[in-house]
Design an enzyme around this catalytic site. Sequence first.
Site, short mmCIF file in Angstrom:
data_model
loop_
_atom_site.label_atom_id
_atom_site.label_comp_id
_atom_site.label_asym_id
_atom_site.label_seq_id
_atom_site.Cartn_x
_atom_site.Cartn_y
_atom_site.Cartn_z
N ASP A 8 0.81 -1.23 0.00
CA ASP A 8 0.00 0.00 0.00
C ASP A 8 0.84 1.27 0.00
OD1 ASP A 8 -2.39 -1.44 -0.03
OD2 ASP A 8 -2.47 -1.55 2.17
N ALA A 9 2.08 1.19 -0.48
CA ALA A 9 2.89 2.41 -0.62
C ALA A 9 2.39 3.27 -1.77
CB ALA A 9 4.35 2.05 -0.84
N GLY A 10 1.67 2.65 -2.72
CA GLY A 10 1.15 3.41 -3.85
C GLY A 10 1.75 3.00 -5.19
N LYS A 21 1.19 -6.76 -14.12
CA LYS A 21 1.26 -7.15 -12.71
C LYS A 21 1.17 -8.67 -12.69
CE LYS A 21 -0.50 -6.13 -8.10
NZ LYS A 21 0.74 -5.54 -7.59
N GLU A 81 4.82 -4.19 -12.40
CA GLU A 81 4.61 -3.88 -10.98
C GLU A 81 4.77 -5.13 -10.13
OE1 GLU A 81 1.01 -2.72 -7.99
OE2 GLU A 81 0.94 -1.83 -10.00
N ALA A 112 4.71 -6.92 -6.10
CA ALA A 112 3.69 -7.05 -5.06
C ALA A 112 4.36 -6.78 -3.73
CB ALA A 112 3.08 -8.45 -5.08
N PRO A 164 0.46 13.99 -3.94
CA PRO A 164 -0.30 14.31 -2.73
C PRO A 164 -1.49 13.36 -2.59
CG PRO A 164 -0.95 15.79 -4.48
CD PRO A 164 0.14 14.91 -5.05
N LEU A 212 -5.06 12.41 -3.15
CA LEU A 212 -5.88 12.81 -4.28
C LEU A 212 -7.36 12.60 -3.97
CD1 LEU A 212 -3.68 11.18 -7.06
CD2 LEU A 212 -3.79 13.60 -6.45
#
Length: 236
Positions: free
Chosen positions: A12-14, A37, A116, A118, A209, A211
């Site tokens: 969940d870091a983005g 992914k 990406e 995981a 930031p 969002l």
Amino acid sequence: MTAYFVTGTDTDAGKTLVAGGLLALARRHGLTTLGLKPVASGCEPTVGALRNIDALTLQAQSMPTTAYATINPYAYAPAIAPHLAARRAGRIPTLDALVAHVAGPLAETRDLTLIEGAGGWRVPLNDDEDLAGLAVCLELPVILVVGLQLGCLNHARLSTEAIRADGLHVAGWVGNLIDPAFSSDDACYRDNLATLERTLEAPCLGIVPRLAAETPDARAVAAADYLTLPTYEESR
């Protein structure tokens, strides 16, 4: 074609927000894109198959359109570590299988391809291999997404050290503001950013930031406003 592996300082870091944002930014510049992914847990059942919201976000920003199975070949329902979800499902991926799967997509003439991961850099793929091994096998430069919150300095520095210890280049990092206690008006927040810029020894590709957009697709498009694409020199 330019390809990168996107990892994060933690779950969940983005990663998806940033990967989707970079793909959206590339599309604004008229570039062809592909987001992959390969392994995803926390998938939801649909008609006949499991689907992962992160993979769907990458699919939405892939142009030309790409089949879901190409983007996410290993999809698992439990929202737990991928190797544990794979063990429960009885379908355990290996690095050889992932390398074989992405070989075709990587051979396509897309201007920007993002793979990406995981979780963080050291998340296990199976009992013997880490998912980071995919980036190592493919010799991909890495984009690190730093979840801006308490503890991020340690997580970011250890992650970059691990990436470089595995022989890979950190093409850049992106800060993603996830802690409500952090504010761009706060001196501590600015000091944390200054420390990251000084110690990570890699270009900052943007600070995203919090969002207001409601859907993952909309947030990815909005994130593009705060990002820059890595350049060839940064990727060497």
